[in-house]
Design an enzyme around this catalytic site. Structure first.
Site, mmCIF file in Angstrom:
data_model
loop_
_atom_site.group_PDB
_atom_site.id
_atom_site.type_symbol
_atom_site.label_atom_id
_atom_site.label_comp_id
_atom_site.label_asym_id
_atom_site.label_seq_id
_atom_site.Cartn_x
_atom_site.Cartn_y
_atom_site.Cartn_z
ATOM 1 N N GLU A 201 0.940 -0.728 0.125
ATOM 2 C CA GLU A 201 -0.183 -0.232 0.151
ATOM 3 C C GLU A 201 0.290 1.353 0.586
ATOM 4 O O GLU A 201 0.701 2.257 1.414
ATOM 5 C CB GLU A 201 -0.932 0.015 1.277
ATOM 6 C CG GLU A 201 -2.279 -1.191 1.269
ATOM 7 C CD GLU A 201 -2.935 -0.610 2.337
ATOM 8 O OE1 GLU A 201 -3.070 -0.223 3.042
ATOM 9 O OE2 GLU A 201 -3.702 -2.067 2.341
ATOM 10 N N GLU B 114 -5.097 -8.663 1.108
ATOM 11 C CA GLU B 114 -5.369 -8.537 2.112
ATOM 12 C C GLU B 114 -7.338 -8.068 2.035
ATOM 13 O O GLU B 114 -7.041 -7.629 1.407
ATOM 14 C CB GLU B 114 -4.965 -7.443 3.228
ATOM 15 C CG GLU B 114 -3.415 -7.397 3.561
ATOM 16 C CD GLU B 114 -2.985 -5.765 4.223
ATOM 17 O OE1 GLU B 114 -3.618 -5.595 4.323
ATOM 18 O OE2 GLU B 114 -1.839 -5.353 4.085
HETATM 19 C C1 FCB Z 1 -4.382 -2.765 5.740
HETATM 20 C C2 FCB Z 1 -2.295 -2.814 6.143
HETATM 21 C C3 FCB Z 1 -2.502 -3.872 7.535
HETATM 22 C C4 FCB Z 1 -3.572 -3.779 8.224
HETATM 23 C C5 FCB Z 1 -4.800 -3.567 7.786
HETATM 24 C C6 FCB Z 1 -5.425 -3.536 8.481
HETATM 25 O O1 FCB Z 1 -3.976 -1.072 5.340
HETATM 26 O O2 FCB Z 1 -2.096 -2.937 5.114
HETATM 27 O O3 FCB Z 1 -1.096 -3.312 8.058
HETATM 28 O O4 FCB Z 1 -3.175 -2.568 9.207
HETATM 29 O O5 FCB Z 1 -5.321 -2.258 6.988
#
Ligand code: FCB
Length: 468
Positions: free
Chosen positions: A167, A369
């Site tokens: 990110e 994620e």
């Molecule tokens: C994302 C991050 C990760 C975590 C999640 C909830 O943006 O990459 O590290 O904090 O959110």
């Protein structure tokens, strides 16, 4: 027998974590200071004054983490390497003890049949590099190249799957613009655009380093968090409006009413350089004096082909076709939310994967994620019944499955996260884990969602009974 919504054969089910969020041992065995050490040690930056000094203590307890993954049938683990553990000053001297730690972790994973997916940079920049300008300066991108070379040389005989950056949008926006994340900077628009460019350049240099120094043919990707926009209704007009709103530089109105407000770029500003080798022309013109300093050579480096696109997706925004173009449809007051406040929007996974994959013709996508924070409670019978999280995963996975109708090459899905951990500026107050971390004892306790995920993995799909 209940029906199962099957995922493709060899689909990669995994979980994700990040070094600063779980490791602790912040100054053990020669590790250098990171910007997150500095930031969390600064009064008033993190909720309740929490720090990652101990976190889940995975530096010492990684075997327990692996054991719990194995017991749940998890076959891929995405974790990140702490740059200052390997290069305490960000470049130059290699810290052999830090190198050894990740060898031990990788060996333990492989011994237990778990494939590593390694993120090179999940936000814990060496403080030394920040002191020299951090991502405001291109020398940091070249320091990243050196770091990537060390990783490729040391680990690529054992680990083939690599994610350069996690990110970069969050690093740029939360870290350098809003000051909510380390390094806590609030730079000008022009510097922000340079930070973005330097992050993208770091990614490209990382991919090249893997290609040049990898001991085998590695898979390289990046984990992006696009602003996900979904059509508000099933009508094709709203779908077209949603698609336009991902990339169009024209819709000022949309961007002005955006949440969080005043971001001056769209997904195109991030993805076009990666996949088309250039910034979107219209937005470049809009920025006038605030454009970053770039070279044609750098654009070539940034657009070096990768093997997969990683997407981190949690929520999306509903869009409808308005009179003057796409418009945001505000959420209803009682719309479902995570405990952290993020909206629960299962369709975000479907559109979030489909729209960029189709636009850029990306063959391999991995959801790197997805997950939810909940107000979890450890009951006196020792269990954590996080049924809201189970419901979240059922709905999101059913939505994700729809991408296969469009022949999109979705290869895998990683839950954020294996265990409750240091959730950045929220400290330990937001729990995203499928395992409960009992912080006083540091015990890892699988929640109901962990057992649900075990079933999903075993069935390679989602059981459709009781789906609302
Ligand atoms: C994302 C991050 C990760 C975590 C999640 C909830 O943006 O990459 O590290 O904090 O959110």
């Amino acid at each position: 027998m209940s029906k199962i919504l099957k995922f493709p054969k060899d689909f990669k089910w995994g979980v994700a974590t990040a070094s600063y969020q779980i490791e602790g041992a912040w100054k053990k065995d020669g590790k250098g200071e990171s910007i997150w050490d500095r930031f969390s040690h600064t009064k008033g930056k993190i909720r309740d004054g929490h720090t990652g000094d101990i976190a889940c203590d995975s530096y010492h307890r990684f075997k327990e983490d692996v054991k719990v993954m194995k017991s749940l049938g998890i076959k891929q683990y995405r974790f990140s390497i702490s740059w200052p553990r390997i290069l305490p000053n960000g470049k130059g001297r290699v810290n052999e003890k830090g190198v050894t730690y990740y060898h031990r972790l990788i060996d333990e994973l492989l011994k237990n049949g778990i494939t590593p997916y390694i993120t090179m940079f999940h936000w814990d920049l060496p403080q030394k590099l920040e002191d020299e300008g951090g991502f405001r300066v291109k020398s940091t991108s070249y320091a990243f190249a050196e770091y990537a070379k060390v990783l490729a040389k040391r680990y690529s005989d054992k680990a083939v799957n690599w994610i350069t950056l996690n990110e970069p949008l969050a690093t740029a926006y939360a870290g350098y613009k809003l000051g909510m994340h380390a390094p806590g900077a609030k730079v000008s628009e022009k510097t922000l655009n340079q930070v973005i460019h330097n992050l993208l350049l770091s990614h490209g240099l990382g991919v090249l380093a893997l290609g040049a120094y990898g001991k085998q043919d590695c898979n390289a990707g990046i984990s992006m968090n696009p602003f996900v926009r979904m059509p508000a209704t099933a009508g094709s007009k709203d779908y077209a409006a949603a698609k336009e709103s991902w990339y169009s530089g024209k819709n000022e109105l949309l961007r002005r009413s955006n949440e969080p407000p005043k971001m001056n770029w769209t997904n195109g500003w991030w993805f076009d350089p990666l996949y088309l080798g250039k910034y979107p022309a219209g937005q470049w013109q809009e920025k006038k004096k605030d454009v970053p300093v770039i070279t044609a050579e750098e654009m070539k480096i940034i657009s070096t082909p990768t093997d997969f696109l990683g997407l981190n997706i949690y929520s999306g925004m509903n869009i409808k076709e308005g009179k003057k173009g796409p418009e945001i449809v505000a959420f209803k007051e009682n719309a479902p939310r995570m405990s952290s406040g993020g909206y629960i929007t299962p369709e975000a996974l479907y559109y979030g994967v489909r729209i960029p994959a189709e636009r850029y013709g990306i063959k391999n996508v991995i959801v790197t994620e997805n997950g939810s924070s909940c107000n979890d409670v450890l009951l006196h019978n020792g269990k954590v019944n996080d049924l809201a999280r189970v419901d979240f995963f059922k709905k999101y996975l059913a939505s994700l499955h729809k991408v296969f109708k469009h022949k999109i090459g979705l290869q895998g899905y990683f839950i954020w996260t294996l265990l409750d951990n240091f959730e950045w500026s929220a400290g330990y107050t937001e729990r995203f884990g499928i395992c409960y971390t009992d912080f006083p004892s540091l015990r890892r306790i699988p929640k109901a969602s962990a057992y649900f995920y075990k079933e999903v993995i075993k069935n390679n799909g989602l059981r459709l009974e009781n789906m609302k």
